[in-house]
Every structure is written in C-alpha cells, then in structure tokens.
Design an enzyme around this catalytic site. Sequence first.
Site, PDB file in Angstrom:
ATOM      1  N   GLU A   1      48.694 119.452 -22.839  1.00 14.91           N
ATOM      2  CA  GLU A   1      50.049 119.243 -22.295  1.00 14.91           C
ATOM      3  C   GLU A   1      50.044 119.253 -20.772  1.00 14.91           C
ATOM      4  OE1 GLU A   1      49.389 121.499 -24.690  1.00 14.91           O
ATOM      5  OE2 GLU A   1      50.225 120.352 -26.356  1.00 14.91           O
TER       6      GLU A   1
ATOM      7  N   HIS B   1      58.093 124.691 -34.500  1.00 13.28           N
ATOM      8  CA  HIS B   1      58.595 123.316 -34.481  1.00 13.28           C
ATOM      9  C   HIS B   1      60.115 123.339 -34.526  1.00 13.28           C
ATOM     10  CE1 HIS B   1      54.485 123.155 -35.992  1.00 13.28           C
ATOM     11  NE2 HIS B   1      54.404 121.966 -35.404  1.00 13.28           N
TER      12      HIS B   1
END
Lengths: 350, 335
Positions: A53, A121
Amino acid sequence: MATMAQAIRLALHHAEREMGVRDIFGQDVGPPLGGVFGVTQGLETAWNTPLDERGIIGTAMGLAMAGQKPICEIQFVDYIFNSIDLMKLAGNSAWNSAGQFPMQMVLMSPTGSGIHGSIYHSHSFEAWAARLNGWKVVMPSDPITAYGLMLAAVEDPNPVLYLIPKALMRVEGKELLPEEPDKKTLKAMIDAPLGDRGEWKPRWPAIPRFITPIGQAHVVRGGEHVSIVSFGRMLWVCLKAAETLQQEGISAEVIDLRSIIPYDWKTISKSILKTGRVMFVNEDTDIVNYGEHLLRRTIDAHFYDLKARPRVLGGEPVPGIGLAETLEDASVPQSGTVVQAARDMMEENT
Amino acid sequence: MDRALRLQFHDLMVKTRALELRMIAMVRSGDGYFWIGGPGEEAVNVALGLQVRKGEGIDYDYLLLHYRNTGMLMAMGIPLIDPIRLMRSTATDPFTRGRSFSGHYAYKPFNILPVTSPIGTQFGVAPGLALAQKRAGSKGVTIVIGGDAGAAEPDFASGLIWATRPGRELPILFLITDNSLGISTRKDQVWAMEHISDRAKPFGIPTRVIDGNDPEASHAALGEALETVRRTGRPYMIDAKVSRLYGHSSSSGTNLEPGEDPIARYEKKLVDEGIATPGELKAVHERYHAEALAALEQVRLEPFPAPHTLYDHTFVPSPVDLVYGERYFNPNRGD
Ligand SMILES: Cc1ncc(C[n+]2csc(CCOP(=O)(O)OP(=O)(O)O)c2C)c(N)n1
C-alpha cells in the site's frame, strides 16, 4: 441499469480515454482480475502492483508530481492505515511547497460494512480522512453519482479520496446514466467473462461526460419535520427509515452529502431552517465521528433555530465489526435506529 | 583531472560549509528555530550537484533529497541567500515561504520535490517519477537520497521492489549517505550487513560503495552511475560513506564532533599537488563567510509571512468544487 462497479468502470474508461489518465493501478487492479469488485475490468491503463500500500500511494504521489493524473486503489480501506503518513504528505505537498507541487491524484477504496466482511473488510475511514487537511473526500451512494463524482475527482487538481461503499458495489441504480445501454447489453459489453479472459476485450458504450461537482449535496427526498443527513450505504438505511416515518406522519427530508470534505453546508443549513430538527447518520465509529463536526457547525449556526436536540448516529465505538450478522447489525446504525431517533426528536419540546 | 574543476569542487564545498556554519550560528543568535544540514557531506553533494541534469519538468532529473543536501543546491547554482531565508522562515523563502525546516527544500525550477520530515518516504515516491520519465522517453533520471538508518523504513524496500519489477525496471539513482548513525543509534546496533547497498544486490541493482568524502572519486562514480541509469533506464545504487561533523541537528548541540573533514582533507591534497596555495584556499573561506554574513544581514530586513497567508495553497483552485473551488477557508470560523 448500471451497477456502481460498472458506473465507476465507465467513468474510469472515460478518464483514460478523454482526460489524460494513464495509470489506474493497485493490487489485482489490472488483468486478468480487474479488481476484487471488478471495477477496473477491461481498462486499457489498469495495472497490477506489488502488494504494498505504501508503494502504491508513494508511486501515485510520484506520478502526480510528474503531472500524470494517477488513479490508484487501496483494495480495502481497512488496509490504508499503514499509509496515513503518506496521505498526510500528499495532502500537504502544495501547502508545504507554497503551491509549487500540487498533488493531482485520485485514491479510490472500498469502505464500510454490509458484506459480512468481519473485522478487516468493514472499516470506515471518513472520520480519519476528514482530518487529512489538503485532501478532498467523496463517497457516492448510487451509480449515476459514482460516475459524475469520479470524473470530478479526476478533474480536480488536488488529491481526492474516493470512497466506495462496498455493499453498494453490485447494486443497480434507479436512474440511468445518459445514453446507457439496457442492462443485458451493458453487461455483455463491459463485464469480463468468467474463466479465461485472455482474448476478451470490452466494447465501451459512449456515455457523455457529466460531472457531479465536489461539495454539492443532493436532497434525495423532501420533507418538513426532520432533516436526515447521510452518505454512502447509510443513505439507503435513512431512506428506508423515511418510508417508515412517512407512515407515522413524520415527514423526513433526506440529504445525500456525496462530498465529505468539502461539504455542502448551504443545503444542510437550508434544510435545518425548514425542519428545525437534524440528525447526521454514518457508520463510522461514533467516537470521534465526522458527524460530530456537522453537529458542532449546526450548534454554531443554528442553536436558536432548533426545535429538538440534534443527533449524530454513528457506529459503535468498538475495535471492529463482528462477523456474525447479529454483531454487524448491532455495530452500525439500522433503519430502526434512525426511525426511533426521529420519533424521539418529534416528541421533544424545546 | 582538470584544475579548474578541482578548484570548483573546493569552492563549492567551502561555500556550502560557510553557509551551514552561518545557519548553525543563526540558531544560537535567535535568527532561526532549527537547523539540520550536511557539514561533513559536502564532497559527495557537490560532486552530484554538478552533474544533475537540472531543469523543470519530466525531461530533467527529479530530485528526492534528504535534509543534508545543501551542497547539491550550491553546486546547482541556487543563491546562497535562499537557504538562509528558509532558515529564518521569511516570506521570501523560495522553497516553502516560511513553512518548513532548514534543509527541507522544495524548488520547482530544478525539480527538487518537497523534502519530507518522515524519514524514508522519498524511496516510495521515486518509482512514480521514474515511471513517468521512462514512459516519456525522457533523458532524466530520478535521484533519491537517504541515510543509513532511514533505510530500515519500509519505503526503502518499496523503492527496491518497484524499481526492479521484471521488464519494468526504472531509471532511479539511489544514493545512500552513510554516516553510520541515526540520531544517536549506531549502524552496527541495527544492521547485520556492513553496507546498506548490499540489500540492493538480490534485486540485480548494480551497487558501488564509495568514499563520499573524496569529491573526485565521488564525481567519477556518480558520473558513471548517472550515465548508466540514463543509458539503461535501470536503477543503480551508490553507497557513500560520509562524515557528520556538527551532530544530528541543532537539537543535539551542533558542536564540532570527531570525524574526517572532507574539506581539510581536500585542501591538503590541493596544496600537496601544487594546485593552490594555503593562502588562496584560506581566501575562499573568508570570501564565503563574509558572503553568508552579508546574506543574513539582508534577510534580517525581509518580512515574515503575513498571518493571512496561512490558508494559501492548501488547495489548488478547482473548476469542479463548489465550496473550495476558488478559495479555501475554515468553516468553523463562520465563513
Ligand atoms: C518516520 C520518522 N521517524 C523518526 C524520525 C526522527 N528522526 C529524524 S532524523 C532521524 C535519523 C535518521 O538517520 P539517517 O537516515 O541515517 O540519516 P542521517 O540523519 O544520519 O543523515 C530520526 C530518527 C523522523 N523524522 N521520521
């Protein structure tokens, strides 16, 4: 009707064809997968990155400083936290360099709960994002807005965080995009087939460009008694609550903020002046919540206009969203919570 | 080696040192808040600065610097007075208009991207710039510089990985300036290897350890490295051993600390080889010390940024933003 994933894909295609975008990238964003939600299937400029990321956002910053208008993706916003300091840098580049190095980039990421995503999530990020000064933050609640907001995000010469409510990814819109083909045709044209995609190429319908401006809210449903201000997936929860309230004779005005930073205060303010009652609803944890800022602004501007104590309805301040449906439902506002809050406000005497 | 070039190395190293010492003195005299810089690193910095393909935009080298690279700026021809403006946080500071620390340059005309305080982030940004350069067929390379301690940050690994994706290698010159210290933590307390550049080897990146206190050796090695990156479009890593002569920053006292002084060493060489006399070399010091002092005196007359400039440049004006499109403001202030 296009789903949100399809609408964003169409917008991204427009961006790469017409707006000078040359890189749409992130983990599994390129072929063969085209994104874990299929958002980037078939795009000409989509490519796969290392599982990194910080590298994704760093590379986007480098591309931006070289004038390339990058669009990068963090696969789930739950995984953006290891890069917050890079986001701070992207947000302060123009300021720190006294305007020499603006950072025109779009960072898109699926956010929020609603897909049984468990602890990692289901995170929301808007309260964190709202504090990253120098960034704009938007979140669509339907496909047509998703399209227009994406083009605005690409056009805006500043870093824009484009949060996608992941639970709405595959939900069809109620409104057609301009010149949108019928559902079956659209699917056949732009959805990648299952299985081998080696030879597959999308056929892109010509969707005319339209922009949903940043900082413009949308009054989705007019009402007289209580203003409900929300965005993303929670907007639909609020609309459902408004239906219920209608049956009880309570008329709720529901506003889709669409832009979180900056936000359309004029529209909120006008609605508060009309109803005298307001609640701000989102699913991020409610200590400390972005809605609290709107509450503060309400108090600053409308303290003496209010007929009832204004509310913030947010997610429970626990470290995660539980997987069991019972836990997930208890974590984030439900339409019943919104209904009850509206009833309480109607009964309050000030 | 060309005599004029050798004298130029000396001149620029001394200029840089005089500037650094003046900025250190500025902390003590209350003319600035915080100093961090590169006394002890002048040789490698000057050697690199002289070879940068300098200019604005994708056709030129992009520079992602550390905070000890003032010598590069001097070699690139940035006026000595400008770092003093940054140091004093004046409105005339061309890098940040009074917003950031000394050594934290940002200078668009020469592609000097904002130096970041969070250590190591430049390594993760380099691939984006280099990708844009490669795609444009530019002759420019991306030069990214960092210290030995900061190479433990994850972005260093990001830089190596993203610069060497198979078939997508990028034109990046990595320069490690190894002074064998973090702030106080010694390299041998952290690293299992002697050279940080050994980490680049499994990625197939050519590496070279150099004596960063020798301007001539540095010049030759960096010249070759830059030429290689420009020609191949692939990364290269130089690992320069350097000195840190005045401590980490003004927070650690800025007293002269033990270490090899690259300027003293080079002066001995120039005298031994008959390139210059001690008197000539001393005159260079005197000239730049006077110039730095005069620059400070001028900067003292320059204004600080007006408070109302605080909000400037938070956002670039935008045609698609109905709220901050023309002007940024604080909604809490009743706008
Ligand atoms: C992310 C981050 N962590 C910690 C610091 C504080 N800090 C500033 S400089 C420094 C040491 C850096 O050492 P090195 O990378 O070897 O560079 P040098 O200062 O020796 O040139 C530290 C720990 C920081 N600026 N950023």
